[in-house]
Enzyme design. Structure first.
Site, PDB file in Angstrom:
ATOM      1  NE  ARG A 290      26.328  44.295  45.774  1.00  0.00           N
ATOM      2  CZ  ARG A 290      26.151  43.823  46.998  1.00  0.00           C
ATOM      3  NH1 ARG A 290      26.196  44.626  48.028  1.00  0.00           N
ATOM      4  NH2 ARG A 290      25.904  42.559  47.192  1.00  0.00           N
TER       5      ARG A 290
ATOM      6  NE  ARG B 166      23.154  49.071  50.613  1.00  0.00           N
ATOM      7  CZ  ARG B 166      23.510  48.170  51.524  1.00  0.00           C
ATOM      8  NH1 ARG B 166      22.854  48.077  52.646  1.00  0.00           N
ATOM      9  NH2 ARG B 166      24.539  47.380  51.310  1.00  0.00           N
TER      10      ARG B 166
ATOM     11  CG  ASP C 193      21.520  39.472  45.588  1.00  0.00           C
ATOM     12  OD1 ASP C 193      22.081  40.525  45.919  1.00  0.00           O
ATOM     13  OD2 ASP C 193      21.736  38.388  46.167  1.00  0.00           O
TER      14      ASP C 193
ATOM     15  CE1 TYR D  14      24.720  35.667  52.522  1.00  0.00           C
ATOM     16  CE2 TYR D  14      25.873  34.739  50.620  1.00  0.00           C
ATOM     17  CZ  TYR D  14      25.721  35.739  51.570  1.00  0.00           C
ATOM     18  OH  TYR D  14      26.584  36.799  51.567  1.00  0.00           O
TER      19      TYR D  14
HETATM   20  O1  CP3 Z   1      26.106  46.665  40.765  1.00  0.00           O
HETATM   21  C1  CP3 Z   1      26.283  45.449  40.932  1.00  0.00           C
HETATM   22  O2  CP3 Z   1      27.348  44.957  41.335  1.00  0.00           O
HETATM   23  C2  CP3 Z   1      25.190  44.484  40.485  1.00  0.00           C
HETATM   24  C3  CP3 Z   1      24.309  44.045  41.475  1.00  0.00           C
HETATM   25  C4  CP3 Z   1      24.710  43.043  42.546  1.00  0.00           C
HETATM   26  C5  CP3 Z   1      23.984  42.971  43.753  1.00  0.00           C
HETATM   27  N1  CP3 Z   1      24.381  41.858  44.413  1.00  0.00           N
HETATM   28  C6  CP3 Z   1      22.936  43.909  44.166  1.00  0.00           C
HETATM   29  C7  CP3 Z   1      22.691  44.115  45.590  1.00  0.00           C
HETATM   30  C8  CP3 Z   1      25.634  42.002  42.561  1.00  0.00           C
HETATM   31  C9  CP3 Z   1      26.702  41.648  41.542  1.00  0.00           C
HETATM   32  C10 CP3 Z   1      25.408  41.250  43.746  1.00  0.00           C
HETATM   33  C11 CP3 Z   1      26.141  40.021  44.082  1.00  0.00           C
HETATM   34  C12 CP3 Z   1      26.042  39.481  45.443  1.00  0.00           C
HETATM   35  N2  CP3 Z   1      24.934  39.424  46.252  1.00  0.00           N
HETATM   36  C13 CP3 Z   1      27.096  38.821  46.127  1.00  0.00           C
HETATM   37  C14 CP3 Z   1      28.468  38.580  45.578  1.00  0.00           C
HETATM   38  C15 CP3 Z   1      29.316  39.792  45.669  1.00  0.00           C
HETATM   39  C16 CP3 Z   1      29.608  40.207  47.098  1.00  0.00           C
HETATM   40  O3  CP3 Z   1      29.101  41.283  47.462  1.00  0.00           O
HETATM   41  O4  CP3 Z   1      30.301  39.476  47.791  1.00  0.00           O
HETATM   42  C17 CP3 Z   1      26.600  38.424  47.384  1.00  0.00           C
HETATM   43  C18 CP3 Z   1      27.371  37.704  48.471  1.00  0.00           C
HETATM   44  C19 CP3 Z   1      25.233  38.812  47.450  1.00  0.00           C
HETATM   45  C20 CP3 Z   1      24.265  38.573  48.538  1.00  0.00           C
HETATM   46  C21 CP3 Z   1      23.802  39.844  49.113  1.00  0.00           C
HETATM   47  N3  CP3 Z   1      22.914  40.703  48.507  1.00  0.00           N
HETATM   48  C22 CP3 Z   1      24.148  40.416  50.365  1.00  0.00           C
HETATM   49  C23 CP3 Z   1      25.136  39.800  51.350  1.00  0.00           C
HETATM   50  C24 CP3 Z   1      23.429  41.604  50.486  1.00  0.00           C
HETATM   51  C25 CP3 Z   1      23.335  42.500  51.697  1.00  0.00           C
HETATM   52  C26 CP3 Z   1      24.582  43.167  52.052  1.00  0.00           C
HETATM   53  C27 CP3 Z   1      24.879  44.324  51.138  1.00  0.00           C
HETATM   54  O5  CP3 Z   1      25.993  44.390  50.616  1.00  0.00           O
HETATM   55  O6  CP3 Z   1      24.007  45.176  50.971  1.00  0.00           O
HETATM   56  C28 CP3 Z   1      22.717  41.797  49.298  1.00  0.00           C
HETATM   57  C29 CP3 Z   1      21.853  42.943  48.959  1.00  0.00           C
HETATM   58  C30 CP3 Z   1      22.204  43.693  47.742  1.00  0.00           C
HETATM   59  N4  CP3 Z   1      22.479  43.128  46.526  1.00  0.00           N
HETATM   60  C31 CP3 Z   1      22.224  45.111  47.596  1.00  0.00           C
HETATM   61  C32 CP3 Z   1      22.526  45.372  46.261  1.00  0.00           C
HETATM   62  C33 CP3 Z   1      22.620  46.715  45.613  1.00  0.00           C
HETATM   63  C34 CP3 Z   1      21.890  46.107  48.690  1.00  0.00           C
HETATM   64  C35 CP3 Z   1      20.409  46.187  48.764  1.00  0.00           C
HETATM   65  C36 CP3 Z   1      19.931  47.207  49.732  1.00  0.00           C
HETATM   66  O7  CP3 Z   1      19.914  46.916  50.926  1.00  0.00           O
HETATM   67  O8  CP3 Z   1      19.523  48.259  49.275  1.00  0.00           O
END
Ligand code: CP3
Length: 333
Positions: free
Chosen positions: A22, A26, A72, A147
């Site tokens: 990540r 944000r 994602d 999910y």
């Molecule tokens: O910089 C990075 O790591 C690359 C981008 C990335 C995102 N999601 C962007 C994102 C990666 C590698 C992921 C993987 C991901 N997505 C996982 C596995 C890793 C982990 O966190 O356990 C999972 C379970 C998801 C599913 C997901 N996507 C969730 C549960 C959420 C909401 C909760 C959260 O952490 O914000 C997302 C949204 C998400 N994916 C955001 C980002 C930057 C936040 C988006 C926002 O609200 O602005």
């Protein structure tokens, strides 16, 4: 060869490499700016220009060795016909799973749905310094199922019921098939490495670990090995089952979560490059403690192949300046 691949493939100890899960997210004001202008998160991921820009934001700020493509794991269920919404403060919500829709999606339509991701990868690879790796990723089948089928700790999910879903093996097979396409497409577009996120592996009762976690990760890792794609696994939350996971799946790299004692990991997880472990919440506390903790990991792993990273993603409250200091600290170590 770039440092990340050297560590993963040749298990070179002398190589140093750092990136953060990540790292595009944000906690960065430049991310929040773009995000505020793009309310629909899926559409943002499917905008190759913007996702390239977001991928490169942390690279422009910090001295990192790798970029991870801004995308994602839930884009795969999305491309398999299940709509995904991100609700503020709740997280992702998927529309109800319909097996007939899920099984009817063809490869061409899947590729087309995700073409912007592949376009972003090739754009990013062109803009990224040749010495830096571009990491692509997928969610592991179990984590995607949590999910897709709304399995979580709070709705007291019943593992027996999941095992009883008559078509569970067909569902898993179809996921593996499309995850393999997604891996292949990302590599062909220019990604160098794949990370497989099994973020919810820790929800599985021990009798479900082999079938739902180990076996499914092994299928994806075998696919990668046959194609010579360096692969890192992250079976988060499985405690000392990391040993069984490593012996069963044998990935090139294994990301540690914050619950794993790094000394224990070094003694018990062999033949694999280790990555991460440091608790991202440490970065919310006093600065001196961040460096003490980082040093602990670096001291322990100094004579094994190790990639500096975290035990989970950077949290939104993280101060970007502290991330900068942490990378500097790592470079001067
Ligand atoms: O910089 C990075 O790591 C690359 C981008 C990335 C995102 N999601 C962007 C994102 C990666 C590698 C992921 C993987 C991901 N997505 C996982 C596995 C890793 C982990 O966190 O356990 C999972 C379970 C998801 C599913 C997901 N996507 C969730 C549960 C959420 C909401 C909760 C959260 O952490 O914000 C997302 C949204 C998400 N994916 C955001 C980002 C930057 C936040 C988006 C926002 O609200 O602005």
């Amino acid at each position: 060869m770039r440092t990340l691949e050297k560590i993963l493939i040749d298990k070179k100890i002398s190589c140093k490499s750092v990136w953060f899960m990540r790292q595009a997210g944000r906690y960065l004001p430049e991310f929040r700016k773009i995000r505020s202008q793009n309310q629909n998160f899926i559409n943002l991921c499917l905008n190759s220009k913007l996702s390239t820009e977001l991928t490169l934001q942390p690279i422009n700020r910090y001295d990192l060795d790798s970029a991870i493509i801004f995308s994602d794991i839930l884009l795969v269920p999305y491309a398999l016909g299940q709509d995904v919404k991100f609700e503020k403060g709740i997280g992702p919500i998927l529309e109800n799973f319909k097996i007939d829709n899920f099984l009817s999606v063809k490869k061409e339509s899947f590729n087309k749905s995700l073409s912007q991701v592949y376009e972003a990868i090739s754009l990013t690879r062109k803009k990224l310094d040749k010495n830096k790796s571009l990491i692509s990723f997928v969610g592991a089948p179990w984590t995607l199922l949590t999910y897709m089928l709304k399995i979580n700790k709070d709705n007291n999910f019943n593992f027996e019921k999941i095992k009883e879903i008559k078509k569970i093996d067909i569902i898993l097979d179809n996921l593996i098939k499309f995850l393999s396409f997604h891996i292949q497409n990302q590599i062909e577009a220019g990604a160098d490495v794949v990370q497989i996120f099994d973020s919810w592996a820790g929800l599985l009762p021990s009798e479900g670990l082999e079938k739902f976690c180990f076996e499914q990760n092994l299928r994806l890792v075998t696919f990668c090995k046959n194609k010579k794609i360096p692969v890192i696994c992250f079976p988060k939350g499985i405690k000392d089952n990391y040993i069984k996971f490593n012996n069963f799946v044998k990935p090139d790299g294994l990301n540690l979560d914050p619950e794993i004692d790094p000394k224990w990991a070094k003694d018990n997880l062999r033949g694999v490059a280790l990555q991460g472990g440091l608790d991202p919440k440490i970065l919310l506390g006093p600065e001196d403690k961040v460096f003490v903790e980082a040093k602990k990991y670096l001291d322990i792993f100094k004579d094994v192949p190790y990639i500096f990273n975290l035990g989970h993603g950077l949290v939104p409250e993280t101060n970007p300046d502290l991330v900068k200091k942490l990378v500097k600290f790592y470079r001067s170590y």
